[in-house]
Motif scaffolding. Structure first.
Motif: not given
Length: 413
Positions: A18-23
Protein backbone atom coordinates in the motif's frame (compact mmCIF):
# COMPACT_ATOMS: atom_id res chain seq x y z
CA UNK A 1 9.86 -18.12 -10.78
CA UNK A 2 8.43 -21.62 -10.25
CA UNK A 3 10.28 -22.33 -6.99
CA UNK A 4 8.04 -22.70 -3.91
CA UNK A 5 7.58 -19.86 -1.45
CA UNK A 6 9.75 -20.65 1.59
CA UNK A 7 9.01 -17.69 3.85
CA UNK A 8 6.67 -14.82 4.63
CA UNK A 9 7.55 -11.20 4.50
CA UNK A 10 8.20 -8.43 4.39
CA UNK A 11 5.71 -8.10 7.22
CA UNK A 12 3.05 -6.80 7.11
CA UNK A 13 3.05 -7.22 3.34
CA UNK A 14 -0.26 -5.39 2.65
CA UNK A 15 1.11 -2.29 4.38
CA UNK A 16 4.30 -2.21 2.32
CA UNK A 17 2.44 -2.75 -0.94
CA UNK A 18 0.00 0.00 0.00
CA UNK A 19 2.86 2.38 0.76
CA UNK A 20 4.38 1.66 -2.64
CA UNK A 21 1.01 2.34 -4.26
CA UNK A 22 0.62 5.60 -2.32
CA UNK A 23 4.03 6.74 -3.47
CA UNK A 24 3.10 6.00 -7.07
CA UNK A 25 -0.18 7.90 -6.79
CA UNK A 26 1.67 10.90 -5.36
CA UNK A 27 4.20 10.77 -8.20
CA UNK A 28 1.39 10.90 -10.75
CA UNK A 29 0.22 14.31 -9.53
CA UNK A 30 2.15 16.16 -12.20
CA UNK A 31 2.61 19.92 -11.68
CA UNK A 32 1.46 22.38 -14.34
CA UNK A 33 4.06 23.98 -16.61
CA UNK A 34 6.21 26.64 -15.01
CA UNK A 35 4.43 29.96 -14.52
CA UNK A 36 0.85 28.63 -14.54
CA UNK A 37 -1.60 29.18 -11.71
CA UNK A 38 -1.09 26.82 -8.73
CA UNK A 39 -4.18 27.87 -6.79
CA UNK A 40 -6.44 24.98 -7.83
CA UNK A 41 -3.80 22.37 -8.57
CA UNK A 42 -3.74 19.10 -6.61
CA UNK A 43 -5.84 20.22 -3.66
CA UNK A 44 -5.85 16.65 -2.32
CA UNK A 45 -2.04 16.33 -2.19
CA UNK A 46 -0.34 19.08 -0.16
CA UNK A 47 3.10 20.05 -1.43
CA UNK A 48 5.88 21.76 0.51
CA UNK A 49 7.62 24.93 -0.59
CA UNK A 50 10.69 22.88 -1.50
CA UNK A 51 8.54 20.47 -3.48
CA UNK A 52 6.82 23.31 -5.30
CA UNK A 53 10.17 24.89 -6.15
CA UNK A 54 11.41 21.57 -7.56
CA UNK A 55 8.22 21.13 -9.59
CA UNK A 56 8.62 24.64 -11.02
CA UNK A 57 12.25 23.85 -11.91
CA UNK A 58 11.16 20.73 -13.79
CA UNK A 59 8.39 22.65 -15.53
CA UNK A 60 10.84 25.34 -16.62
CA UNK A 61 13.27 22.72 -17.96
CA UNK A 62 10.47 21.06 -19.95
CA UNK A 63 9.39 24.38 -21.38
CA UNK A 64 12.97 25.33 -22.28
CA UNK A 65 13.40 22.05 -24.12
CA UNK A 66 10.01 22.44 -25.78
CA UNK A 67 8.82 19.15 -24.32
CA UNK A 68 5.06 18.81 -23.86
CA UNK A 69 3.94 18.07 -20.28
CA UNK A 70 2.47 14.79 -21.54
CA UNK A 71 6.00 13.54 -22.26
CA UNK A 72 6.98 14.06 -18.64
CA UNK A 73 3.87 12.21 -17.42
CA UNK A 74 4.66 9.31 -19.76
CA UNK A 75 8.22 9.16 -18.40
CA UNK A 76 6.89 9.06 -14.83
CA UNK A 77 4.53 6.20 -15.73
CA UNK A 78 7.38 4.21 -17.28
CA UNK A 79 9.54 4.77 -14.21
CA UNK A 80 6.74 3.70 -11.84
CA UNK A 81 6.02 0.57 -13.87
CA UNK A 82 9.71 -0.39 -13.78
CA UNK A 83 9.94 0.17 -10.02
CA UNK A 84 6.77 -1.85 -9.42
CA UNK A 85 8.21 -4.76 -11.40
CA UNK A 86 11.46 -4.57 -9.44
CA UNK A 87 9.61 -4.50 -6.11
CA UNK A 88 7.51 -7.58 -6.89
CA UNK A 89 10.57 -9.37 -8.28
CA UNK A 90 12.56 -8.56 -5.15
CA UNK A 91 9.84 -9.81 -2.81
CA UNK A 92 9.40 -13.00 -4.84
CA UNK A 93 13.17 -13.61 -4.93
CA UNK A 94 13.35 -13.19 -1.15
CA UNK A 95 10.44 -15.51 -0.50
CA UNK A 96 11.92 -18.21 -2.76
CA UNK A 97 15.55 -17.88 -1.67
CA UNK A 98 16.91 -21.30 -0.64
CA UNK A 99 18.96 -20.10 2.35
CA UNK A 100 17.84 -21.43 5.74
CA UNK A 101 19.36 -20.68 9.13
CA UNK A 102 21.42 -23.58 10.47
CA UNK A 103 23.13 -22.18 13.55
CA UNK A 104 25.13 -24.44 15.84
CA UNK A 105 23.46 -25.30 19.13
CA UNK A 106 24.51 -23.03 21.99
CA UNK A 107 24.53 -24.40 25.58
CA UNK A 108 21.76 -23.09 27.84
CA UNK A 109 23.12 -22.38 31.33
CA UNK A 110 20.03 -20.82 32.97
CA UNK A 111 16.32 -20.57 32.23
CA UNK A 112 13.32 -18.73 33.64
CA UNK A 113 9.97 -18.71 31.89
CA UNK A 114 10.64 -18.22 28.19
CA UNK A 115 14.05 -16.62 28.81
CA UNK A 116 17.40 -18.38 28.56
CA UNK A 117 21.05 -17.61 29.15
CA UNK A 118 23.09 -18.89 26.19
CA UNK A 119 26.80 -19.59 26.63
CA UNK A 120 28.90 -18.72 23.56
CA UNK A 121 32.10 -19.71 25.34
CA UNK A 122 35.44 -17.97 25.15
CA UNK A 123 37.87 -16.94 27.84
CA UNK A 124 38.74 -13.56 29.30
CA UNK A 125 36.50 -10.60 30.15
CA UNK A 126 33.01 -11.89 31.06
CA UNK A 127 30.36 -10.24 28.88
CA UNK A 128 26.58 -10.48 29.22
CA UNK A 129 24.70 -9.21 26.17
CA UNK A 130 21.15 -7.84 26.54
CA UNK A 131 19.14 -7.48 23.29
CA UNK A 132 15.84 -5.71 22.68
CA UNK A 133 12.54 -7.23 23.78
CA UNK A 134 10.91 -6.94 20.35
CA UNK A 135 13.36 -8.85 18.16
CA UNK A 136 15.01 -12.22 18.48
CA UNK A 137 18.59 -12.17 19.69
CA UNK A 138 19.91 -14.03 16.63
CA UNK A 139 20.86 -10.78 14.87
CA UNK A 140 23.99 -10.82 17.04
CA UNK A 141 24.75 -14.36 15.82
CA UNK A 142 23.56 -13.94 12.27
CA UNK A 143 25.64 -16.24 10.07
CA UNK A 144 28.53 -18.68 10.35
CA UNK A 145 31.58 -16.46 10.07
CA UNK A 146 29.52 -13.31 10.62
CA UNK A 147 28.53 -13.24 14.29
CA UNK A 148 29.30 -10.47 16.76
CA UNK A 149 28.99 -12.85 19.71
CA UNK A 150 31.31 -15.48 18.25
CA UNK A 151 33.74 -12.76 17.17
CA UNK A 152 34.01 -11.52 20.76
CA UNK A 153 34.24 -15.07 22.16
CA UNK A 154 37.13 -15.91 19.84
CA UNK A 155 39.10 -12.81 20.85
CA UNK A 156 39.36 -12.60 24.59
CA UNK A 157 35.80 -12.49 25.95
CA UNK A 158 33.65 -14.97 27.84
CA UNK A 159 30.30 -14.31 26.15
CA UNK A 160 26.81 -14.95 27.50
CA UNK A 161 23.56 -13.84 25.84
CA UNK A 162 20.24 -13.23 27.55
CA UNK A 163 17.63 -14.49 25.06
CA UNK A 164 14.35 -13.01 26.31
CA UNK A 165 12.28 -15.56 24.38
CA UNK A 166 8.61 -15.47 23.45
CA UNK A 167 6.40 -13.85 26.13
CA UNK A 168 4.14 -16.48 27.65
CA UNK A 169 1.13 -16.03 29.91
CA UNK A 170 3.27 -14.74 32.80
CA UNK A 171 5.46 -12.41 30.73
CA UNK A 172 2.49 -10.79 29.03
CA UNK A 173 1.71 -9.18 32.38
CA UNK A 174 5.28 -7.93 32.84
CA UNK A 175 6.17 -4.26 33.19
CA UNK A 176 9.63 -2.87 32.50
CA UNK A 177 10.30 -3.18 36.23
CA UNK A 178 9.47 -6.90 36.04
CA UNK A 179 11.95 -7.36 33.19
CA UNK A 180 14.73 -5.25 34.74
CA UNK A 181 14.44 -5.62 38.52
CA UNK A 182 13.15 -9.17 38.05
CA UNK A 183 14.35 -11.29 35.18
CA UNK A 184 17.50 -9.39 34.19
CA UNK A 185 18.71 -9.06 37.78
CA UNK A 186 18.06 -12.76 38.41
CA UNK A 187 20.05 -13.58 35.28
CA UNK A 188 22.92 -11.47 36.65
CA UNK A 189 22.71 -13.39 39.92
CA UNK A 190 22.42 -16.84 38.29
CA UNK A 191 25.25 -19.16 39.43
CA UNK A 192 26.89 -19.46 35.97
CA UNK A 193 27.12 -15.64 35.78
CA UNK A 194 27.95 -15.01 39.44
CA UNK A 195 30.86 -17.47 39.19
CA UNK A 196 32.49 -15.20 36.60
CA UNK A 197 32.46 -12.15 38.88
CA UNK A 198 31.27 -8.70 37.75
CA UNK A 199 30.46 -8.69 34.02
CA UNK A 200 30.63 -6.18 31.23
CA UNK A 201 26.95 -5.60 30.45
CA UNK A 202 26.31 -4.91 26.75
CA UNK A 203 22.86 -3.64 25.74
CA UNK A 204 21.63 -3.26 22.16
CA UNK A 205 18.90 -0.72 21.30
CA UNK A 206 16.04 -1.11 23.80
CA UNK A 207 18.25 -3.61 25.60
CA UNK A 208 20.64 -0.76 26.36
CA UNK A 209 17.99 1.02 28.43
CA UNK A 210 17.28 -2.21 30.32
CA UNK A 211 21.00 -2.79 30.87
CA UNK A 212 21.54 0.79 32.07
CA UNK A 213 18.76 0.51 34.66
CA UNK A 214 20.07 -2.87 35.86
CA UNK A 215 23.63 -1.53 36.17
CA UNK A 216 22.39 1.37 38.30
CA UNK A 217 20.50 -1.03 40.56
CA UNK A 218 23.23 -3.68 40.85
CA UNK A 219 26.62 -1.99 40.29
CA UNK A 220 28.36 -4.67 42.35
CA UNK A 221 27.51 -7.21 39.64
CA UNK A 222 28.53 -5.04 36.68
CA UNK A 223 32.14 -4.24 35.79
CA UNK A 224 31.40 -1.96 32.83
CA UNK A 225 28.52 -0.96 30.57
CA UNK A 226 28.36 -0.82 26.76
CA UNK A 227 25.31 0.76 25.12
CA UNK A 228 24.83 0.13 21.41
CA UNK A 229 22.42 2.40 19.51
CA UNK A 230 20.57 3.11 22.76
CA UNK A 231 17.93 5.89 22.83
CA UNK A 232 17.53 8.33 25.70
CA UNK A 233 15.98 11.66 24.77
CA UNK A 234 13.00 10.83 22.54
CA UNK A 235 12.42 14.51 21.73
CA UNK A 236 16.01 15.18 20.62
CA UNK A 237 16.77 15.81 16.97
CA UNK A 238 14.65 18.85 16.25
CA UNK A 239 10.97 19.52 15.72
CA UNK A 240 10.57 16.68 13.23
CA UNK A 241 11.94 14.12 15.70
CA UNK A 242 9.71 15.39 18.48
CA UNK A 243 6.70 15.25 16.19
CA UNK A 244 7.60 11.69 15.19
CA UNK A 245 7.73 10.64 18.84
CA UNK A 246 4.38 12.26 19.59
CA UNK A 247 2.89 10.62 16.50
CA UNK A 248 3.90 7.15 17.71
CA UNK A 249 2.51 7.86 21.17
CA UNK A 250 -0.77 9.07 19.66
CA UNK A 251 -1.35 5.59 18.22
CA UNK A 252 -1.60 4.04 21.68
CA UNK A 253 -5.37 4.58 22.20
CA UNK A 254 -6.08 2.91 18.86
CA UNK A 255 -3.92 -0.06 19.85
CA UNK A 256 -5.66 -0.56 23.20
CA UNK A 257 -8.29 -3.05 21.91
CA UNK A 258 -5.48 -5.30 20.62
CA UNK A 259 -3.43 -4.90 23.80
CA UNK A 260 -6.39 -5.82 25.96
CA UNK A 261 -7.50 -8.73 23.78
CA UNK A 262 -4.10 -10.40 23.36
CA UNK A 263 -2.08 -9.10 26.30
CA UNK A 264 0.60 -7.97 23.87
CA UNK A 265 1.47 -5.75 20.93
CA UNK A 266 1.59 -8.21 17.99
CA UNK A 267 4.58 -8.55 15.68
CA UNK A 268 2.80 -7.05 12.65
CA UNK A 269 1.77 -4.02 14.70
CA UNK A 270 5.38 -3.52 15.84
CA UNK A 271 6.61 -3.86 12.26
CA UNK A 272 4.05 -1.26 11.18
CA UNK A 273 5.38 1.19 13.77
CA UNK A 274 8.93 0.69 12.51
CA UNK A 275 7.72 1.22 8.94
CA UNK A 276 6.42 4.66 9.92
CA UNK A 277 9.99 5.76 10.67
CA UNK A 278 10.95 5.39 6.98
CA UNK A 279 7.87 4.49 4.91
CA UNK A 280 9.73 3.94 1.62
CA UNK A 281 12.67 1.92 2.97
CA UNK A 282 11.18 -1.55 2.49
CA UNK A 283 10.31 -1.01 -1.18
CA UNK A 284 13.68 0.60 -1.82
CA UNK A 285 15.71 -2.27 -0.39
CA UNK A 286 13.65 -5.00 -2.07
CA UNK A 287 14.06 -3.30 -5.44
CA UNK A 288 17.81 -3.33 -4.82
CA UNK A 289 17.67 -7.00 -3.79
CA UNK A 290 16.02 -7.89 -7.10
CA UNK A 291 19.22 -6.81 -8.84
CA UNK A 292 21.55 -8.99 -6.72
CA UNK A 293 22.97 -12.37 -7.64
CA UNK A 294 20.97 -14.73 -5.36
CA UNK A 295 24.10 -16.80 -4.67
CA UNK A 296 26.21 -13.81 -3.61
CA UNK A 297 27.22 -13.34 0.05
CA UNK A 298 25.43 -9.99 0.01
CA UNK A 299 22.15 -11.66 -1.02
CA UNK A 300 22.50 -14.34 1.66
CA UNK A 301 23.14 -11.69 4.30
CA UNK A 302 20.09 -9.74 3.11
CA UNK A 303 17.89 -12.85 3.45
CA UNK A 304 19.30 -13.66 6.90
CA UNK A 305 18.58 -10.14 8.14
CA UNK A 306 15.09 -10.07 6.62
CA UNK A 307 14.28 -13.45 8.18
CA UNK A 308 15.31 -12.00 11.54
CA UNK A 309 13.23 -8.86 11.04
CA UNK A 310 10.14 -10.84 10.03
CA UNK A 311 10.49 -13.30 12.92
CA UNK A 312 9.85 -10.76 15.66
CA UNK A 313 8.47 -11.13 19.17
CA UNK A 314 5.28 -9.61 20.61
CA UNK A 315 5.74 -6.98 23.30
CA UNK A 316 3.94 -7.41 26.62
CA UNK A 317 1.01 -4.99 26.79
CA UNK A 318 2.17 -3.15 29.95
CA UNK A 319 5.61 -2.65 28.40
CA UNK A 320 4.07 -1.41 25.15
CA UNK A 321 2.12 1.19 27.11
CA UNK A 322 5.24 2.28 29.00
CA UNK A 323 7.32 2.56 25.84
CA UNK A 324 4.79 4.32 23.60
CA UNK A 325 3.21 6.48 26.29
CA UNK A 326 6.09 6.96 28.72
CA UNK A 327 9.14 7.00 26.47
CA UNK A 328 7.82 8.40 23.19
CA UNK A 329 4.85 10.37 24.51
CA UNK A 330 6.16 11.89 27.75
CA UNK A 331 9.90 11.45 27.06
CA UNK A 332 10.39 10.14 30.61
CA UNK A 333 14.06 9.10 30.16
CA UNK A 334 15.14 12.38 28.57
CA UNK A 335 13.24 14.48 31.11
CA UNK A 336 14.64 12.55 34.09
CA UNK A 337 11.31 10.99 35.08
CA UNK A 338 11.73 7.34 34.06
CA UNK A 339 11.51 5.09 37.10
CA UNK A 340 12.22 1.41 37.62
CA UNK A 341 10.93 -0.15 40.84
CA UNK A 342 10.22 3.38 42.07
CA UNK A 343 13.74 4.76 41.56
CA UNK A 344 14.65 7.31 38.87
CA UNK A 345 17.03 5.98 36.23
CA UNK A 346 19.79 8.60 36.30
CA UNK A 347 22.77 7.88 33.99
CA UNK A 348 24.86 10.55 35.78
CA UNK A 349 24.82 8.38 38.89
CA UNK A 350 26.60 5.47 37.19
CA UNK A 351 30.25 5.22 38.34
CA UNK A 352 31.35 2.59 35.81
CA UNK A 353 33.40 2.59 32.59
CA UNK A 354 30.91 3.12 29.76
CA UNK A 355 31.07 2.71 25.99
CA UNK A 356 28.41 4.25 23.73
CA UNK A 357 28.28 3.20 20.08
CA UNK A 358 26.19 5.64 18.03
CA UNK A 359 25.43 4.94 14.35
CA UNK A 360 25.50 8.17 12.37
CA UNK A 361 22.81 7.08 9.88
CA UNK A 362 20.46 5.45 12.39
CA UNK A 363 16.78 5.99 11.46
CA UNK A 364 15.39 3.99 14.39
CA UNK A 365 17.36 5.61 17.23
CA UNK A 366 18.26 9.09 16.05
CA UNK A 367 21.90 10.00 16.84
CA UNK A 368 20.73 13.05 18.79
CA UNK A 369 18.72 10.79 21.11
CA UNK A 370 21.73 8.58 21.86
CA UNK A 371 24.10 11.55 22.17
CA UNK A 372 21.81 13.01 24.83
CA UNK A 373 22.56 9.90 26.89
CA UNK A 374 26.30 10.34 26.33
CA UNK A 375 25.99 13.91 27.58
CA UNK A 376 24.58 12.58 30.85
CA UNK A 377 27.64 10.32 31.28
CA UNK A 378 30.70 12.61 31.12
CA UNK A 379 33.24 9.77 31.50
CA UNK A 380 31.72 7.66 28.72
CA UNK A 381 33.71 6.63 25.66
CA UNK A 382 31.63 7.65 22.61
CA UNK A 383 32.17 5.76 19.37
CA UNK A 384 30.49 7.35 16.34
CA UNK A 385 30.29 5.03 13.36
CA UNK A 386 29.15 5.60 9.74
CA UNK A 387 26.50 2.90 9.81
CA UNK A 388 22.81 2.32 10.44
CA UNK A 389 21.00 0.81 13.38
CA UNK A 390 21.18 -2.79 12.18
CA UNK A 391 24.18 -2.47 9.87
CA UNK A 392 26.37 -1.47 12.81
CA UNK A 393 25.72 -4.77 14.57
CA UNK A 394 25.19 -7.21 11.68
CA UNK A 395 25.91 -5.52 8.34
CA UNK A 396 28.70 -6.31 5.95
CA UNK A 397 31.02 -3.75 7.59
CA UNK A 398 29.98 -4.49 11.18
CA UNK A 399 33.40 -5.80 12.20
CA UNK A 400 35.04 -2.46 11.48
CA UNK A 401 32.02 -0.38 12.52
CA UNK A 402 31.41 -1.96 15.93
CA UNK A 403 32.91 -5.34 16.74
CA UNK A 404 36.57 -4.31 16.69
CA UNK A 405 36.13 -0.97 18.53
CA UNK A 406 34.00 -2.69 21.18
CA UNK A 407 36.57 -5.46 21.52
CA UNK A 408 39.38 -2.95 22.01
CA UNK A 409 37.40 -1.17 24.72
CA UNK A 410 36.66 -4.47 26.48
CA UNK A 411 40.32 -5.44 26.29
CA UNK A 412 41.32 -2.17 27.96
CA UNK A 413 39.17 -3.10 30.96
Amino acid sequence: MTAPMLRRGPRPLPLHLSLALTRGMAALTIPPPSGEDWSNWNSGWPISKAGRAEAERIGAALAAGRHPPEAFRAAVLRRLAREDRELIAGIAAYRRHPWQREAAEVPVVWEEGGSRLLDFGGTGTPVLVVPSLVNRAQVLDLLPGHSMLRHLAARGCRVLLLDWGWPGEVERRFTLTDYIAGRLERALAAPPVAALGPVALVGYCMGGLLALAAALRRPERVRALALLATPWDFAAGGAEAAERARGLAALLPGLEPVLQATGSLPVDAIQSLFAMLDPWAIARKFRAFARLDPASPRAVQFVALEDWLNDGIPLAAPVARECLGGWYGRNEPGSGCWRVAGAVVDPAALALPTFLAIPESDRIVLPASALALAARMPAAHVHMTPAGHIGMAAGGKAEAALWSPLLRWLADL
